[in-house]
Design an enzyme around this catalytic site. Structure first.
Site, PDB file in Angstrom:
ATOM      1  N   CYS A 117     -21.210  45.055   5.530  1.00 46.23           N
ATOM      2  CA  CYS A 117     -22.086  44.705   6.649  1.00 46.23           C
ATOM      3  C   CYS A 117     -21.401  43.713   7.583  1.00 46.23           C
ATOM      4  O   CYS A 117     -21.486  43.841   8.807  1.00 46.23           O
ATOM      5  CB  CYS A 117     -23.393  44.122   6.120  1.00 46.23           C
ATOM      6  N   CYS A 140     -30.299  43.892   0.429  1.00 45.84           N
ATOM      7  CA  CYS A 140     -31.468  43.860   1.312  1.00 45.84           C
ATOM      8  C   CYS A 140     -32.151  45.211   1.442  1.00 45.84           C
ATOM      9  O   CYS A 140     -33.355  45.276   1.650  1.00 45.84           O
ATOM     10  CB  CYS A 140     -31.069  43.338   2.693  1.00 45.84           C
TER      11      CYS A 140
END
EC number: 2.8.1.13
Length: 375
Positions: A111, A210
């Site tokens: 990410c 997440c």
């Protein structure tokens, strides 16, 4: 050498605000330093309700609202940018594909590489911003000749340079980490947030992945890849049990093996190898996990690539310690030899090299050499 947040020239800064306390304090410090700061929250899910709720994630609707309230208190403009498609392709789909191939990925590192310092930075530069600011605990040092180096945070207990080891020269030139010089406890960061009137001061840190709402990685993968029963075998190839999908295991795993037959020596077994081709998981004793060398691919250098072999320290997981290695770039790969055997190294993970506190670069582990290879 100086740390980039201490620059005297005010910069146009885009502050990535997750909705947590670290990114909020980082944005506040950047604004207090005189920079022209704009806050942005990244919407990373087409359906935010499918991501974590409460205080455990960084990608929910309430996180977006927390970030907006923090920006209002700091007194900076705030926007929400939709990067859900890019996140799904570059992080979520990559995560699934890596596990399907028998490797163990690090989605937070991916990410940072693909979203926060590729998609976000590219858009920020196109809009005329000078730098992207995040709440990571790391430091960018500016040398007298203008070159930049990525270093560990002043507080090793909070250092996050491992997940930033994918940043290259261009990205470092536009990165700002206002918390990198902080030698304080997290309670003191929260106290600072409270003094600044930021409501996220008492918000718990995010944990785990997440985009896996309940924290059940194996269940998430099963829904995406389906059940695929295969064998669990020992080092000789003898069948010990079955599993519902080789993708649900990682090198070094001990729990969840569901083997009814105990080992001859009575000691625990660990996952030694994962073969997606045969859908087989091989288990054995802890000593068989010892690795003496590895080959890593897709190296990314935080500066010039090493010209030849060198001695460094290496970190193999986000919360792991350092180990001494000799490393050398060879034909686009990184060849690494450990001074002492290390245990439980999984293909797909990142190896990050350090020279003291300076991050030299990172690469993705492709293959390992065992001290006592599985038969």
């Amino acid at each position: 050498m100086t740390d980039t947040p201490q620059r005297t020239r005010p910069l146009r800064v885009l502050a990535a605000m997750s909705g947590g306390v670290d990114s909020a304090v980082a944005a506040a410090r950047a604004a207090e330093a005189g920079h022209d700061v704009t806050g942005v929250h990244l919407a990373l899910s087409a359906n935010p309700q499918s991501f974590r709720t409460g205080a455990r994630g960084c990608c929910t609707i309430e996180d977006s609202r927390d970030a907006r309230r923090a920006a209002d208190v700091i007194g900076i403009p705030f926007y929400v940018w939709d990067l859900a498609d890019r996140f799904r392709e570059d992080v979520v789909e990559d995560f699934v594909a890596e596990y399907e191939a028998g490797r163990t990925p690090n989605p937070c590192l991916r990410c940072n590489e693909k979203i926060k310092f590729a998609a976000l930075l590219d858009k920020a530069l196109a809009l005329g911003f000078d730098a992207v600011c995040t709440g990571h605990y790391a430091k960018v040092i500016v040398n007298e000749d203008g070159t930049r180096e990525l270093h560990r945070a002043s507080d090793m207990a909070k250092d996050q340079s491992y997940v930033l080891g994918v940043l290259d020269d261009r990205q470092l030139a536009h990165a700002m980490f206002p918390l990198g010089d902080t030698v304080t406890t997290k309670d003191e960061i929260r106290a600072e947030a409270e003094r600044r009137g930021l409501a996220v001061a008492k918000k718990p840190d995010s944990h785990d992945i997440c985009f896996i709402a309940d924290g059940d990685t194996q269940g998430f993968l099963a829904k995406r890849l389906g059940k695929a029963e295969g064998d669990i075998v020992d080092e000789s190839g003898a069948k010990l049990g079955t599993h519902d999908g080789a993708y649900g295991f990682t090198i070094g795993q001990r729990k969840g093996l569901r083997i009814g037959t105990p080992a001859p020596d009575g000691k625990p077994r660990y996952v030694l190898d994962i073969s997606p081709v045969t859908n087989t998981v091989t288990v054995g004793p802890a000593a068989a996990l010892d690795v003496t060398a590895l080959t890593a691919i897709k190296p990314r250098w935080c500066g010039a690539a090493p010209a030849g072999p060198g001695t460094y320290t290496a970190q193999l997981r986000a919360h792991g310690g350092e180990t001494e290695v000799t490393a050398e770039p060879v034909d686009g790969e990184l060849r690494v030899t450990f001074a002492e055997p290390v245990r439980g190294v999984a293909p797909g993970q990142a190896i990050v090299l350090y020279d003291g506190t300076r991050v030299v670069g990172s690469a993705t582990i492709a293959a390992t050499t065992r001290a006592a290879a599985a038969v």
